[in-house]
Design a protein around this motif. Structure first.
Motif, PDB file in Angstrom:
ATOM      1  N   VAL A  20       8.855  47.787   9.163  1.00  0.00           N
ATOM      2  CA  VAL A  20       8.548  46.508   8.523  1.00  0.00           C
ATOM      3  C   VAL A  20       8.568  46.677   7.017  1.00  0.00           C
ATOM      4  O   VAL A  20       8.377  47.778   6.494  1.00  0.00           O
ATOM      5  N   GLY A  21       8.817  45.592   6.327  1.00  0.00           N
ATOM      6  CA  GLY A  21       8.821  45.678   4.878  1.00  0.00           C
ATOM      7  C   GLY A  21       9.170  44.372   4.216  1.00  0.00           C
ATOM      8  O   GLY A  21       9.261  43.319   4.876  1.00  0.00           O
ATOM      9  N   GLN A  22       9.366  44.444   2.915  1.00  0.00           N
ATOM     10  CA  GLN A  22       9.689  43.259   2.133  1.00  0.00           C
ATOM     11  C   GLN A  22      10.708  43.642   1.056  1.00  0.00           C
ATOM     12  O   GLN A  22      10.644  44.734   0.489  1.00  0.00           O
ATOM     13  N   VAL A  23      11.634  42.746   0.817  1.00  0.00           N
ATOM     14  CA  VAL A  23      12.653  42.973  -0.209  1.00  0.00           C
ATOM     15  C   VAL A  23      12.435  41.967  -1.337  1.00  0.00           C
ATOM     16  O   VAL A  23      12.258  40.768  -1.085  1.00  0.00           O
ATOM     17  N   ALA A  24      12.417  42.474  -2.557  1.00  0.00           N
ATOM     18  CA  ALA A  24      12.265  41.610  -3.738  1.00  0.00           C
ATOM     19  C   ALA A  24      13.488  41.765  -4.623  1.00  0.00           C
ATOM     20  O   ALA A  24      14.197  42.777  -4.567  1.00  0.00           O
ATOM     21  N   ASN A  25      13.740  40.751  -5.448  1.00  0.00           N
ATOM     22  CA  ASN A  25      14.851  40.876  -6.390  1.00  0.00           C
ATOM     23  C   ASN A  25      14.387  41.638  -7.635  1.00  0.00           C
ATOM     24  O   ASN A  25      13.236  42.067  -7.723  1.00  0.00           O
ATOM     25  N   HIS A  26      15.277  41.775  -8.607  1.00  0.00           N
ATOM     26  CA  HIS A  26      14.951  42.604  -9.768  1.00  0.00           C
ATOM     27  C   HIS A  26      13.845  42.006 -10.619  1.00  0.00           C
ATOM     28  O   HIS A  26      13.269  42.691 -11.469  1.00  0.00           O
ATOM     29  N   ASN A  27      13.528  40.724 -10.403  1.00  0.00           N
ATOM     30  CA  ASN A  27      12.394  40.113 -11.113  1.00  0.00           C
ATOM     31  C   ASN A  27      11.091  40.243 -10.343  1.00  0.00           C
ATOM     32  O   ASN A  27      10.051  39.768 -10.791  1.00  0.00           O
ATOM     33  N   GLY A  28      11.162  40.836  -9.167  1.00  0.00           N
ATOM     34  CA  GLY A  28       9.959  41.025  -8.374  1.00  0.00           C
ATOM     35  C   GLY A  28       9.680  39.910  -7.394  1.00  0.00           C
ATOM     36  O   GLY A  28       8.690  39.964  -6.661  1.00  0.00           O
ATOM     37  N   ALA A  29      10.523  38.880  -7.366  1.00  0.00           N
ATOM     38  CA  ALA A  29      10.303  37.762  -6.438  1.00  0.00           C
ATOM     39  C   ALA A  29      10.884  38.095  -5.070  1.00  0.00           C
ATOM     40  O   ALA A  29      11.961  38.699  -4.982  1.00  0.00           O
ATOM     41  N   PRO A  30      10.175  37.709  -3.992  1.00  0.00           N
ATOM     42  CA  PRO A  30      10.709  37.984  -2.652  1.00  0.00           C
ATOM     43  C   PRO A  30      12.091  37.355  -2.480  1.00  0.00           C
ATOM     44  O   PRO A  30      12.344  36.246  -2.951  1.00  0.00           O
ATOM     45  N   GLU A  31      12.970  38.052  -1.812  1.00  0.00           N
ATOM     46  CA  GLU A  31      14.352  37.599  -1.660  1.00  0.00           C
ATOM     47  C   GLU A  31      14.641  37.342  -0.180  1.00  0.00           C
ATOM     48  O   GLU A  31      14.544  38.260   0.645  1.00  0.00           O
ATOM     49  N   ALA A  32      14.962  36.090   0.115  1.00  0.00           N
ATOM     50  CA  ALA A  32      15.294  35.723   1.494  1.00  0.00           C
ATOM     51  C   ALA A  32      16.760  36.021   1.783  1.00  0.00           C
ATOM     52  O   ALA A  32      17.571  36.196   0.874  1.00  0.00           O
ATOM     53  N   ALA A  33      17.071  36.066   3.081  1.00  0.00           N
ATOM     54  CA  ALA A  33      18.460  36.175   3.559  1.00  0.00           C
ATOM     55  C   ALA A  33      19.170  37.421   3.054  1.00  0.00           C
ATOM     56  O   ALA A  33      20.365  37.407   2.782  1.00  0.00           O
ATOM     57  N   VAL A  34      18.418  38.506   2.909  1.00  0.00           N
ATOM     58  CA  VAL A  34      19.028  39.795   2.567  1.00  0.00           C
ATOM     59  C   VAL A  34      19.299  40.548   3.872  1.00  0.00           C
ATOM     60  O   VAL A  34      18.405  40.690   4.705  1.00  0.00           O
TER      61      VAL A  34
END
Lengths: 141, 503
Positions: B375-389
Motif C-alpha cells: 500500500v502507498g501513496q503517490v504525490a507529484n513534485h509539489n507534494g500533492a497527491p496524484e490520481a490515475a498514476v
C-alpha cells in the motif's frame, strides 16, 4: 400528441385529487446518477480478425484503449487458451488524449501454435471489452 | 515431471591445440575492444535514443532509432522523420567440402541456405532473416549506415560464417555473398558415450558474440567446423541440444593467427559425471500441499571440478513433488508459482549445495510464501497527491512478472504481490509529472510507501513518414541501457510525455 395530452390530463387530475395541488412537485434530495462509459478498444496490433503470427524471437501484441471516465482504473489481462494462468509480463503505457496501451511479447514457441491469444480490458464498473487472435507459428529465426 | 538424464562426465579438461594460441595477444585485443566499447557507451549515454516501432500494418516501415542530444536539441516540437525501407537482396554461396584432415580437397560452389542477421550498434534497426533453400534472400531494412551483417550457413553447415562490421545500406541493392574457404576447426569430445549426438558444437566470434551454426557431434564425439579466416578470436561452445538432458554449457576460447593456413584441433576429454537426483515437495505457506504447477529453475553457481554453466528447468507434479538430476556444486534454486489474482502463492529463491559422491539428495520441503499487501501513496513534485498514476512493479528476478495498479483520487494504491525486489515505474496519466523509475527492496506486508513523481522534462512531437503521420507506433526513449519512458503515437502521429532527468 393527443395521447400525450390525455396522459398529462390524467396526471394533473391525480395530483389535484390526492394532494389538492394543481400539479405534483418532487421535493426530495436530488442524487447524481453516474453513467459509466465502457472502455473502447481504439486499435490493436494484430488488427481484429487477423492472426497473431510468431515469426521472430519476440512477437509483440499491442492494444490501445480509451475510457471517457478518465480517472477510473483500467485493468488489462492477457492469456493464451489452454494455459491456466495469465501472462504475467504485460506492460502498460499512457498516450495522449487519455489513451492507454497494453502490450505483451510472445516468444516464438511452437507449442503456442493453434492456440488463441485473448486480451480483456476491464473498468472499475466491471464493464469490459475483449479481443482475441489465433496464434500461428511460423518459426522464430 | 521432467526426467533428466545425465550427460557425460567429470571434465578432465585437456585441450590440445595444434595451432599456437597466444593468450597475451588475445587478452590485449580484448582489453582494447573493452576500452573502445566503454568510450562508445559513455559517448552514447549523453544522448537520448528514441526507438520507433511502427505497427505491423505499416508494412513499408521498419523499426529504427533516432538520436537526440538533450544539451543541444529541442525536445519539444520534434518532427521525427522515418528512414525509408530499402531491400537488400542476393544469394549466399559457398564451397561444399568435408575435410576431416588438414588436406583440403577442392570444392564446388553451391548455394547455401543461411541465417542472416543485420544489426546496428545502439539501435533497434535490423533483425534476423532466413534465406530460402537456395540461399536467396530479400531483406527489408531502414536506409542507414554502419550496419553489421553476419551470415551463418545452415545447409550445408560445414562452412565459415561471414561477418561485415561496417555496411552502408542507403539504397536497395543486390549482393551475392561468398562465404569462402575459412579454416577448419576440428576435434573430438570424448567420454560422452551414447549421448554425444545430443551435444552441439558452435563457433562464436569473441568480439561481437556472433555465432555460427550449431552442429551436432557424431556418434564418436567428432566435429568439423569452419571458422572465418578474418576473425582471430573465437570460442568453441558445447551445449546440450536436448532440454531433458543435463549437460553444462562450456566455452573454450582459442585464437587463429591472421597468417594461419593450417587447421585448428581442439580435443576435450570428459570422464564420468557424478549425477545426483535431487527431490523435494512444494507446500503452500499454510502448510498444505501445492497442487498447482510451479516453474522450478536451478542455475549452477559453481560446479565441482567443472567449468561451464548449467540451467535446469522443471516443474512439480499434481502432488507438489519434483525430481531433477543435477551435478555436484553450488546451485541457485527458484520456485515460481503461476501469475494472476487467482494464485496467492509467491515465489522463493535460495542457494544450496549438491554433495559429491552421492546419487540422491533430498532438498526437502519447499514452503512457498504468500503475497503481501503493498500500500502507498503517490504525490507529484509539489507534494500533492496524484490520481490515475499507473504503478508498475516488475520483478527483478524470477520471471520478471509485472504487477500493476492505478492510484485513486487521493493518490493511494493497494495491490497484492510477492515480497521481492522490484524495478518500479510510476506513469502519470494527468498533470505535468515525469514517468519515474526506481528500484525498491522487497516490500513488507502492509508497509505504507510514499513515492514522489519527478517533474522531469517534456518530450513531445510527431512521427512522420514522407510527410504523413505515423499512427499507433510504439515510442521508447532510452538513455544508454536505461529505458526512460514509452508511449504510443496517436492517430495523428503525435506523442507527448515527460522523462525523468535525475536518478
Amino acid at each position: 400528441m393527443t395521447t400525450f395530452f390525455k396522459l398529462m390530463n390524467n396526471w394533473h387530475s391525480f395530483c389535484s385529487i390526492v394532494f389538492m395541488m394543481p400539479a405534483c412537485l418532487y421535493v426530495g434530495p436530488i442524487e447524481e446518477v453516474e453513467i459509466n462509459a465502457p472502455p473502447t478498444i481504439l486499435w490493436s496490433d494484430p488488427p481484429q480478425d487477423e492472426e497473431m503470427v510468431l515469426s521472430s524471437e519476440e512477437n509483440i501484441a499491442l492494444v490501445v484503449v480509451t475510457d471517457s471516465n478518465d480517472t477510473e482504473a483500467l485493468e488489462f489481462r492477457w492469456w493464451v487458451s489452454g494455459q491456466s494462468d495469465e501472462i504475467g509480463t504485460a506492460e502498460i503505457s499512457v498516450g495522449i488524449n487519455n489513451t492507454k496501451s497494453s502490450k505483451v511479447i510472445l516468444p516464438a514457441d511452437e507449442n503456442l501454435d493453434g492456440n488463441r491469444l485473448y486480451f480483456t480490458v476491464i473498468d472499475s464498473y466491471l464493464e469490459s471489452k475483449q479481443r482475441s487472435w489465433d496464434i500461428v507459428y511460423e518459426g522464430g529465426n | 515431471m521432467l526426467a533428466l538424464k545425465p550427460c557425460g562426465g567429470f571434465l578432465c579438461l585437456s585441450i590440445f591445440v595444434i595451432s599456437c594460441s597466444e593468450h597475451s595477444m588475445m587478452e590485449k585485443s580484448s582489453l582494447d575492444a573493452d576500452a573502445e566499447n566503454e568510450a562508445l557507451d559513455n559517448m552514447v549515454d549523453q544522448q537520448l535514443r528514441i526507438d520507433i516501432l511502427p505497427n505491423s500494418t505499416d508494412n513499408d516501415l521498419m523499426p529504427q532509432s533516432i538520436y537526440l542530444d538533450p544539451d543541444t536539441d529541442q525536445l519539444t516540437g520534434l518532427e521525427l522523420k522515418l528512414n525509408q525501407t530499402i531491400w537488400l537482396t542476393g544469394q549466399v554461396q559457398g564451397f561444399e567440402l568435408f575435410p576431416h584432415t588438414e588436406t583440403t580437397p577442392p570444392g564446388s560452389i553451391v548455394p547455401v541456405a543461411s541465417q542472416i542477421v543485420i544489426s546496428k550498434s545502439q539501435s533497434i534497426a535490423g533483425g534476423v532473416f532466413s534465406s530460402d533453400e537456395n540461399g536467396v534472400f530479400s531483406i527489408p531494412i531502414p536506409a542507414d549506415t554502419e550496419y553489421q551483417m553476419t551470415v551463418s550457413p545452415l545447409a550445408p553447415s560445414e562452412l565459415p560464417f561471414f561477418v561485415s562490421e561496417s555496411l552502408d545500406l542507403l539504397n536497395s541493392q543486390e549482393t551475392n555473398l561468398e562465404l569462402g574457404f575459412g579454416l577448419p576447426v576440428y576435434g573430438t569430445i570424448t567420454g560422452l558415450g551414447e549421448w554425444a549426438p545430443m551435444v552441439d558444437v558452435q563457433l562464436i566470434d569473441a568480439h561481437t558474440g556472433i555465432k555460427g551454426a550449431p552442429q551436432a557431434l557424431d556418434s564418436q564425439g567428432r566435429f568439423m567446423l569452419r571458422a572465418p579466416s578474418d576473425r582471430p578470436d573465437l570460442q568453441l561452445r558445447l551445449q546440450s541440444s536436448n532440454d531433458e538432458w543435463a549437460c553444462p554449457t562450456i566455452n573454450l576460447p582459442f585464437r587463429l593467427e591472421p597468417e594461419q593456413q593450417s587447421a585448428h584441433e581442439i580435443t576435450l576429454e570428459m570422464g564420468d559425471l557424478n549425477m545426483v537426483e535431487v527431490t523435494g515437495r512444494i507446500f503452500q505457506s499454510d502448510g498444505s500441499r501445492f497442487y498447482d504447477r510451479a516453474d522450478i529453475r536451478f542455475t549452477s553457481l559453481d560446479l565441482t571440478d567443472l567449468q561451464g554453466a548449467l540451467t535446469v528447468e522443471s516443474s512439480n507434479d499434481g502432488e507438489g513433488d519434483f525430481s531433477v538430476t543435477l551435478l555436484p556444486g553450488s546451485w541457485h534454486a527458484e520456485f515460481i508459482p503461476p501469475f494472476g489474482d487467482d494464485f496467492s502463492a509467491a515465489p522463493i529463491e535460495f542457494n544450496f549445495e549438491v554433495p559429491e559422491n552421492e546419487t540422491d539428495f533430498l532438498l526437502g520441503d519447499i514452503n512457498l510464501r504468500s503475497k503481501v499487501r503493498i500500500v502507498g501513496q503517490v504525490a507529484n513534485h509539489n507534494g500533492a497527491p496524484e490520481a490515475a498514476v499507473i504503478v508498475s512493479l516488475k520483478e527483478q528476478s524470477f520471471k520478471n512478472y509485472v504487477y500493476s495498479v492505478t492510484t485513486d483520487p487521493e493518490g493511494r494504491f493497494e495491490l497484492m504481490a510477492p515480497s521481492v525486489r522490484y524495478d518500479t515505474t510510476l506513469t502519470p496519466s494527468l498533470g505535468n509529472s515525469a514517468i519515474t523509475h526506481f528500484s525498491i527492496p522487497a516490500p513488507e506486508d502492509g508497509q505504507d510507501i510514499q513515492w514522489i513523481l519527478q517533474e522531469g522534462q517534456p518530450v513531445q512531437g510527431v512521427v512522420k513518414n514522407l510527410g504523413d503521420p505515423v499512427s499507433y507506433a510504439m515510442i521508447e526513449i532510452w538513455n544508454g541501457e536505461k529505458k526512460l519512458a514509452d508511449s504510443i503515437t496517436s492517430e495523428d502521429g503525435s506523442f507527448s510525455l515527460r522523462i525523468q532527468t535525475d536518478e
